[in-house]
Design a protein around this motif. Sequence first.
Motif, PDB file in Angstrom:
ATOM      1  N   ASN A 166       0.182  -3.003  -7.308  1.00 35.98           N
ATOM      2  CA  ASN A 166       1.496  -2.383  -7.113  1.00 35.98           C
ATOM      3  C   ASN A 166       1.956  -2.542  -5.665  1.00 35.98           C
ATOM      4  O   ASN A 166       1.157  -2.420  -4.740  1.00 35.98           O
ATOM      5  N   THR A 167       3.234  -2.802  -5.478  1.00 34.30           N
ATOM      6  CA  THR A 167       3.787  -2.909  -4.132  1.00 34.30           C
ATOM      7  C   THR A 167       3.911  -1.524  -3.517  1.00 34.30           C
ATOM      8  O   THR A 167       4.604  -0.658  -4.054  1.00 34.30           O
ATOM      9  N   VAL A 168       3.216  -1.312  -2.414  1.00 33.88           N
ATOM     10  CA  VAL A 168       3.225   0.005  -1.758  1.00 33.88           C
ATOM     11  C   VAL A 168       3.958  -0.032  -0.420  1.00 33.88           C
ATOM     12  O   VAL A 168       4.310   1.010   0.132  1.00 33.88           O
ATOM     13  N   ALA A 169       4.175  -1.223   0.110  1.00 30.58           N
ATOM     14  CA  ALA A 169       4.844  -1.374   1.403  1.00 30.58           C
ATOM     15  C   ALA A 169       5.224  -2.840   1.554  1.00 30.58           C
ATOM     16  O   ALA A 169       5.029  -3.649   0.628  1.00 30.58           O
ATOM     17  N   ALA A 170       5.755  -3.181   2.706  1.00 35.07           N
ATOM     18  CA  ALA A 170       6.070  -4.578   2.992  1.00 35.07           C
ATOM     19  C   ALA A 170       6.024  -4.788   4.497  1.00 35.07           C
ATOM     20  O   ALA A 170       6.161  -3.839   5.278  1.00 35.07           O
ATOM     21  N   ILE A 171       5.806  -6.036   4.887  1.00 33.42           N
ATOM     22  CA  ILE A 171       5.834  -6.392   6.303  1.00 33.42           C
ATOM     23  C   ILE A 171       6.846  -7.509   6.512  1.00 33.42           C
ATOM     24  O   ILE A 171       7.166  -8.258   5.587  1.00 33.42           O
ATOM     25  N   SER A 172       7.337  -7.610   7.728  1.00 31.50           N
ATOM     26  CA  SER A 172       8.322  -8.652   8.024  1.00 31.50           C
ATOM     27  C   SER A 172       8.246  -9.042   9.479  1.00 31.50           C
ATOM     28  O   SER A 172       7.676  -8.324  10.308  1.00 31.50           O
ATOM     29  N   CYS A 173       8.833 -10.169   9.790  1.00 35.08           N
ATOM     30  CA  CYS A 173       9.094 -10.529  11.188  1.00 35.08           C
ATOM     31  C   CYS A 173      10.532 -10.993  11.299  1.00 35.08           C
ATOM     32  O   CYS A 173      11.084 -11.578  10.368  1.00 35.08           O
ATOM     33  N   VAL A 191      11.888 -12.714   7.516  1.00 41.31           N
ATOM     34  CA  VAL A 191      11.110 -13.023   6.311  1.00 41.31           C
ATOM     35  C   VAL A 191      10.150 -11.863   6.076  1.00 41.31           C
ATOM     36  O   VAL A 191       9.584 -11.311   7.030  1.00 41.31           O
ATOM     37  N   ALA A 192       9.965 -11.479   4.799  1.00 43.29           N
ATOM     38  CA  ALA A 192       9.127 -10.330   4.457  1.00 43.29           C
ATOM     39  C   ALA A 192       8.253 -10.644   3.253  1.00 43.29           C
ATOM     40  O   ALA A 192       8.614 -11.470   2.406  1.00 43.29           O
ATOM     41  N   ALA A 193       7.111  -9.971   3.179  1.00 41.80           N
ATOM     42  CA  ALA A 193       6.183 -10.124   2.054  1.00 41.80           C
ATOM     43  C   ALA A 193       5.656  -8.748   1.662  1.00 41.80           C
ATOM     44  O   ALA A 193       5.556  -7.850   2.502  1.00 41.80           O
ATOM     45  N   PRO A 194       5.294  -8.578   0.384  1.00 46.14           N
ATOM     46  CA  PRO A 194       4.851  -7.266  -0.086  1.00 46.14           C
ATOM     47  C   PRO A 194       3.386  -6.987   0.219  1.00 46.14           C
ATOM     48  O   PRO A 194       2.559  -7.896   0.260  1.00 46.14           O
ATOM     49  N   VAL A 195       3.081  -5.727   0.415  1.00 38.27           N
ATOM     50  CA  VAL A 195       1.703  -5.255   0.552  1.00 38.27           C
ATOM     51  C   VAL A 195       1.342  -4.545  -0.749  1.00 38.27           C
ATOM     52  O   VAL A 195       2.067  -3.639  -1.180  1.00 38.27           O
ATOM     53  N   LEU A 196       0.246  -4.946  -1.366  1.00 36.20           N
ATOM     54  CA  LEU A 196      -0.131  -4.449  -2.688  1.00 36.20           C
ATOM     55  C   LEU A 196      -1.354  -3.544  -2.620  1.00 36.20           C
ATOM     56  O   LEU A 196      -2.207  -3.700  -1.740  1.00 36.20           O
ATOM     57  N   ASP A 197      -1.451  -2.609  -3.573  1.00 34.38           N
ATOM     58  CA  ASP A 197      -2.656  -1.803  -3.667  1.00 34.38           C
ATOM     59  C   ASP A 197      -3.654  -2.474  -4.615  1.00 34.38           C
ATOM     60  O   ASP A 197      -3.425  -3.603  -5.080  1.00 34.38           O
ATOM     61  N   ALA A 198      -4.755  -1.792  -4.901  1.00 39.59           N
ATOM     62  CA  ALA A 198      -5.820  -2.389  -5.708  1.00 39.59           C
ATOM     63  C   ALA A 198      -5.363  -2.719  -7.121  1.00 39.59           C
ATOM     64  O   ALA A 198      -5.934  -3.586  -7.788  1.00 39.59           O
ATOM     65  N   GLN A 199      -4.322  -2.019  -7.603  1.00 37.74           N
ATOM     66  CA  GLN A 199      -3.807  -2.272  -8.955  1.00 37.74           C
ATOM     67  C   GLN A 199      -2.684  -3.313  -8.969  1.00 37.74           C
ATOM     68  O   GLN A 199      -2.122  -3.611 -10.021  1.00 37.74           O
TER      69      GLN A 199
END
Length: 252
Positions: free
Chosen positions: A214-221, A204-212
């Motif tokens: 925008n998706t800049v990365a993602a994390i998962s396990c 399962v993964a979720a997005p990492v967002l910046d201040a605006q």
Amino acid sequence: MDKKYWVPALEKADVILQAISGQPSKLKLMDLSKLSGINKSSMFSLLNTLEALEWVVREAEGTYSLGSKLGFLGNVYFKQFSLIDRFRKEASITKHTIQETIQLARLEQSDVLYLAKEEMPSPVRLASEPGMKLPAHATALGKVMLAALDSDKVKAMYPDEQLHNGLTQHTIKSRDELLGQLTQIRAEGFACDLQEAVMGFCCVAAPVLDAQGNTVAAISCSMFQHEWEQKRSQAQKEICALAARLSQGTCN
């Protein structure tokens, strides 16, 4: 890619480094020559130069390993991302909560580039080391980042209806199926892969967002398939919460 200004010697050096990285301390000059198709005299010159630059090391047995200069450059590359430091701190807590390894990645064209990993001890070690790439459509990490793009951009990235680079029999095989999953991912805020990247593992993964936003990365396990039904809800909740802490936004 336009190869008008291509430098063949650099391409050959890259082939050599890739071969050595796959079998460190195992390949001699002749082995590298056979694997790469580069003749012995050219291989000698290339290895001599790479050794002088500290990109490779020639060992006592005549085999080669990667040199310290590459280690330095790789370390500098990953230090560019302050997100990695925050990930290590936050994920080291979350991994103990869900008792699973957590990974951080970003999207590079149609691939996932792994940036960092917080690993739980396990008899089976995930092969997704920092610096490794996998096809984005075959991973939860990749799909959740592709979902941040509009459909036209995704279609441009995947011009053919049939998707290639499948990793398992469960990997998405068509662009239409991928677009359908991305629509669902946008609505839910997370993505899953069910043995799509590695047989026997779900993720399962979720997005990492910046201040605006925008998706800049993602994390998962990732976890064994037999643990998935029991732990998927907790893993989803914790991964989304971790992504929210690493972001300026939230994950529902």
